[in-house]
Write an enzyme that holds these catalytic residues in place. Structure first.
Site, PDB file in Angstrom:
ATOM      1  N   HIS A 140       6.418  -4.340  -0.296  1.00 28.33           N
ATOM      2  CA  HIS A 140       5.354  -4.706   0.629  1.00 28.33           C
ATOM      3  C   HIS A 140       5.905  -5.439   1.851  1.00 28.33           C
ATOM      4  CE1 HIS A 140       4.578  -8.763  -1.690  1.00 28.33           C
ATOM      5  NE2 HIS A 140       5.853  -8.543  -1.478  1.00 28.33           N
ATOM      6  N   GLY A 141       5.353  -5.085   3.006  1.00 22.02           N
ATOM      7  CA  GLY A 141       5.721  -5.744   4.249  1.00 22.02           C
ATOM      8  C   GLY A 141       7.013  -5.262   4.866  1.00 22.02           C
TER       9      GLY A 141
END
Length: 249
Positions: A140-141
């Site tokens: 994520h990210g």
């Protein structure tokens, strides 16, 4: 309320959630699930058993091979005691809501069973023209640059940033929050624990500049020989010390 562009093909057992938008000439094979308000561009090819979660975005000419998952929750937990728990209560892993999205830009191709986490906040992005082999994991990210090449079983932990034209060999793992500059190359099975400046080639676990990695590998291969030599020298030294002791020196 899903909308399809002109010339699309929708195979059997495909589910398009409310508010989905699909561009022209896109092909959706069988057993595909697309969550609410997702956006899929034109000339996209999605193979069977792919899942695109709600709100995620696929650009034009994207190819997703069988079993890909785009936009599932990122791996985010906070470890602390339950709210209102008695003192000394053991902590538990409590989920952090993952409210961002995942974006796959134009001309990307992801091999079978690749997975791209949605961001905790904002977006996880795979840059234009990037190509993945099978079983690649994007945390994520992450911000994957344009025209990256990621070979099978590469894993990027959360919030990794890669530049453009980065190439990662099979089974490379990259620790979270690191940055790999433009045109970085990393040899297969390496474990990246530090930022890598643009244009450099690294390898090993933990990864180091490739020339140093080759030296480390060479020394490691010589360890059995060196161990034998050290034992031999220790025996000779013990005999010498014994002689000196007997002579009263």
């Amino acid at each position: 309320t899903a909308q399809l562009g002109e010339g699309c093909h929708v195979g059997p057992f495909v589910h398009l959630g409310p508010g989905v938008r699909v561009g022209d000439r896109t092909v959706l094979m069988s057993h595909i699930a697309v969550g609410s308000d997702a956006r899929i561009g034109s000339d996209v090819m999605i193979h069977p058993n792919v899942t695109v979660y709600h709100g995620c975005v696929l650009g034009d000419r994207v190819t997703l091979h069988a079993g890909c998952s785009i936009g599932h929750d990122g791996y985010g937990y906070a470890t602390h005691p339950p709210e209102g728990a008695a003192p000394n209560t053991p902590p538990i892993h409590q989920k952090i809501p993952q409210v961002g999205i995942a974006i796959i830009e134009d001309d990307c191709e992801l091999g079978a069973n690749c997975s791209v986490d949605r961001a905790t906040l904002g977006a996880t992005v795979v840059g234009k023209g990037s190509k993945f082999s099978n079983n690649v994991v994007i945390g994520h990210g992450c911000a994957v640059g344009r025209h990256n090449l990621l070979v099978a079983q590469v894993g990027l932990a959360g919030s990794v940033t890669t530049g453009n034209y980065v190439a990662l060999g099979g089974q490379v793992g990259v620790a979270g929050h690191l940055t790999l500059g433009d045109r970085v190359q990393v040899a297969a099975t390496s474990g990246v624990m530090d930022n890598i400046p643009a244009g450099e080639t690294w390898g090993g676990a933990p990864a180091v500049p490739l020339k140093q990695a080759f030296r480390n590998f060479s020394y490691t291969n010589k360890l059995p020989e060196l161990t034998t030599r050290v034992k031999h020298l220790e025996r000779k030294l013990a005999k010498l010390e014994a002689k000196l002791s007997d002579s009263g020196a």
